[in-house]
Scaffold this motif. Structure first.
Motif, PDB file in Angstrom:
ATOM      1  N   PHE A 195     -46.064  14.967  -3.363  1.00 56.49           N
ATOM      2  CA  PHE A 195     -47.303  14.186  -3.305  1.00 56.49           C
ATOM      3  C   PHE A 195     -46.940  12.717  -3.477  1.00 56.49           C
ATOM      4  O   PHE A 195     -46.148  12.366  -4.348  1.00 56.49           O
ATOM      5  CB  PHE A 195     -48.250  14.594  -4.436  1.00 56.49           C
ATOM      6  CG  PHE A 195     -48.943  15.893  -4.191  1.00 56.49           C
ATOM      7  CD1 PHE A 195     -50.030  15.948  -3.337  1.00 56.49           C
ATOM      8  CD2 PHE A 195     -48.510  17.057  -4.808  1.00 56.49           C
ATOM      9  CE1 PHE A 195     -50.677  17.151  -3.107  1.00 56.49           C
ATOM     10  CE2 PHE A 195     -49.154  18.258  -4.576  1.00 56.49           C
ATOM     11  CZ  PHE A 195     -50.246  18.311  -3.725  1.00 56.49           C
ATOM     12  N   SER A 226     -48.612  10.582  -4.795  1.00 51.81           N
ATOM     13  CA  SER A 226     -48.998  10.205  -6.150  1.00 51.81           C
ATOM     14  C   SER A 226     -47.961  10.585  -7.200  1.00 51.81           C
ATOM     15  O   SER A 226     -48.016  10.119  -8.325  1.00 51.81           O
ATOM     16  CB  SER A 226     -50.323  10.891  -6.473  1.00 51.81           C
ATOM     17  OG  SER A 226     -50.230  12.275  -6.131  1.00 51.81           O
ATOM     18  N   GLU A 234     -55.848  20.207  -1.210  1.00 57.38           N
ATOM     19  CA  GLU A 234     -54.587  19.462  -1.361  1.00 57.38           C
ATOM     20  C   GLU A 234     -54.840  17.966  -1.558  1.00 57.38           C
ATOM     21  O   GLU A 234     -54.188  17.315  -2.379  1.00 57.38           O
ATOM     22  CB  GLU A 234     -53.685  19.738  -0.144  1.00 57.38           C
ATOM     23  CG  GLU A 234     -53.126  21.166  -0.202  1.00 57.38           C
ATOM     24  CD  GLU A 234     -52.593  21.704   1.113  1.00 57.38           C
ATOM     25  OE1 GLU A 234     -52.128  22.862   1.119  1.00 57.38           O
ATOM     26  OE2 GLU A 234     -52.649  20.995   2.139  1.00 57.38           O
ATOM     27  N   LYS A 235     -55.811  17.444  -0.817  1.00 54.86           N
ATOM     28  CA  LYS A 235     -56.151  16.018  -0.970  1.00 54.86           C
ATOM     29  C   LYS A 235     -56.733  15.742  -2.351  1.00 54.86           C
ATOM     30  O   LYS A 235     -56.457  14.711  -2.969  1.00 54.86           O
ATOM     31  CB  LYS A 235     -57.154  15.595   0.105  1.00 54.86           C
ATOM     32  CG  LYS A 235     -56.489  15.323   1.427  1.00 54.86           C
ATOM     33  CD  LYS A 235     -57.353  14.390   2.305  1.00 54.86           C
ATOM     34  CE  LYS A 235     -56.805  14.346   3.720  1.00 54.86           C
ATOM     35  NZ  LYS A 235     -57.471  15.290   4.644  1.00 54.86           N
ATOM     36  N   ASP A 239     -53.993  15.482  -4.893  1.00 56.64           N
ATOM     37  CA  ASP A 239     -53.303  14.199  -4.763  1.00 56.64           C
ATOM     38  C   ASP A 239     -54.145  13.072  -5.375  1.00 56.64           C
ATOM     39  O   ASP A 239     -53.632  12.212  -6.109  1.00 56.64           O
ATOM     40  CB  ASP A 239     -53.028  13.925  -3.273  1.00 56.64           C
ATOM     41  CG  ASP A 239     -51.985  12.830  -3.062  1.00 56.64           C
ATOM     42  OD1 ASP A 239     -51.095  12.673  -3.927  1.00 56.64           O
ATOM     43  OD2 ASP A 239     -52.052  12.130  -2.035  1.00 56.64           O
TER      44      ASP A 239
END
Ligand code: NAD
Ligand code: IPM
Ligand code: MN
Length: 345
Positions: free
Chosen positions: A109, A111, A312-313, A316
């Protein structure tokens, strides 16, 4: 039609992260109108506690007739001397459901990139998939333990090797078209056969590049140039070891999901890590491995691509806001992490 999802929470942190995964599933299901029913079943140490066996008959029956299975984690020191250990239940369900193809994605990720123990330039662009053979090899050969002698048999048929190689090539076709087959053909007969079959299968995929790598140097390359890899394919034991090694790239096992497929029946989705007895019951486990396993389930069993992408977003984004569990150096509890992700949904 209502999809039946069998949930096997298991042991240690298992129930904590399963709860997180099911909360996220409920949230996204409501948003997209996904109709499902969860059947919770005893498995692993919890199965031993309930009926004296890690894979109770009704758990197996429910799993076989499910549309998909979610599994959290099993095992723990209290079961190490059990006549049938939790781990044997795990191997048995994989074998019974013929889940030969274990897919373990490794993606960093954005992030989390700064939290990796590796330098930023090594981590940049890391995105590969480990394809682990899951129902053969040394795990399922005879294990003979005598007082002063022990033996574990590693055996593979060409058919077993061929079907997992085909999976890897198919996956590579939808990606960067590079398959790295990992073996130990300088020593092992099973690996010599593995390499021969890989070369044969490659002929059917002229658009995909096949490279071979010995497992020892592959372990090194996974750290020194991880961004090189696209699809790695390997036997059961090597895949077990290398996938835990791969968790060093994102910085924790706690973000590593997986999917296990057969040729026809239901697939099973589980984090790659274990029951983490050292942190169990504290409410601090990272739930992301389970939540991403839920995303894989929505995508691969139910074709809910949008829902999977959204989960998934959301993960993140929650990380980007600095919400992190202790394994990533943060202070968030399992529930706080889960709620932060649901908020982003
Ligand atoms: P483990 O994967 O349980 O834990 C290794 C380390 O990673 C521990 O320090 C643990 O705290 C940490 N960790 C793992 N998952 C985490 C998470 N979600 N959040 C934060 N930290 C996390 O490996 P182990 O300690 O060697 O094994 C414990 C038990 O789990 C053993 O009984 C083993 O057989 C079993 N096991 C089960 C599975 C499975 O259920 N699929 C997989 C691996 C190991
Ligand atoms: C995994 C685990 C299992 C395995 C154990 C618990 C039997 O380590 O899922 O990676 O070795 O396959
Ligand atoms: Mn493992």
């Amino acid at each position: 039609m209502t999809k039946i999802i069998v949930a096997l929470a298991g042991d240690g942190i298992g129930p904590e992260i399963m709860s997180a995964g099911l909360q996220v599933l409920a949230t996204i299901a409501k948003k997209i109108g996904f109709d499902y029913q969860v059947k919770e079943k005893a498995f692993g140490g919890a199965g031993i506690d309930a009926v004296g066996h890690p894979l109770p008959t009704d758990t197996l029956a429910a799993a076989k007739s499910a549309d998909a299975i979610l599994l959290a984690a099993i095992g723990g020191p209290q079961y190490d001397q059990a006549p049938v250990r939790p781990e044997q239940g795990l191997l048995a369900i994989r074998k019974e459901l013929k889940l030969y193809a274990n897919i373990r994605p490794v993606k960093i990720f954005e992030s989390l990139a700064h939290l990796s123990p590796l330098k930023a330039e090594r981590i940049a662009g890391v995105d590969f998939v480990m394809v682990r053979e899951l129902t053969g090899g040394i795990y399922f050969g005879d294990h003979i333990l005598e007082d002063r002698k022990a033996q574990d048999i590693n055996d593979y048929s060409a058919e077993e090797i061929e079907r997992i190689l085909r999976r890897a090539f198919e996956i590579a076709r939808g990606r960067r078209k590079l398959v790295t087959s990992i073996d130990k053909q300088n020593v092992l007969a099973t690996s010599k056969l593995w390499r021969k079959v890989a070369d044969q299968v490659a002929k059917d995929y002229p658009d995909v590049t096949l490279e071979h790598q010995l497992v020892d140097s592959a372990a090194m390359l996974m750290i020194t140039r991880p961004a090189h890899f696209d699809v790695l394919v390997t036997e059961n034991l090597f895949g077990d070891i290398l996938s835990d090694e791969a968790s060093v790239l994102p910085g924790t096992l706690g973000v590593m999901p997986s999917a296990s497929h057969s040729s026809d029946g239901p697939s099973l989705y589980e984090p790659i890590h274990g029951s983490a007895p050292d942190i169990a019951g504290k409410g601090i486990a990272n739930p992301v491995s389970m939540i991403l396993s839920v995303a894989m389930m929505l995508r691969e069993s139910f074709g809910e691509y949008e829902a999977a992408n959204r989960i998934e977003k959301a993960v993140d984004k929650a990380f980007k806001k600095g919400i992190l569990t202790a394994d990533l150096g943060g202070k968030a509890s399992t529930q706080e992490m889960t709620e932060a992700i649901m908020k982003q949904l």
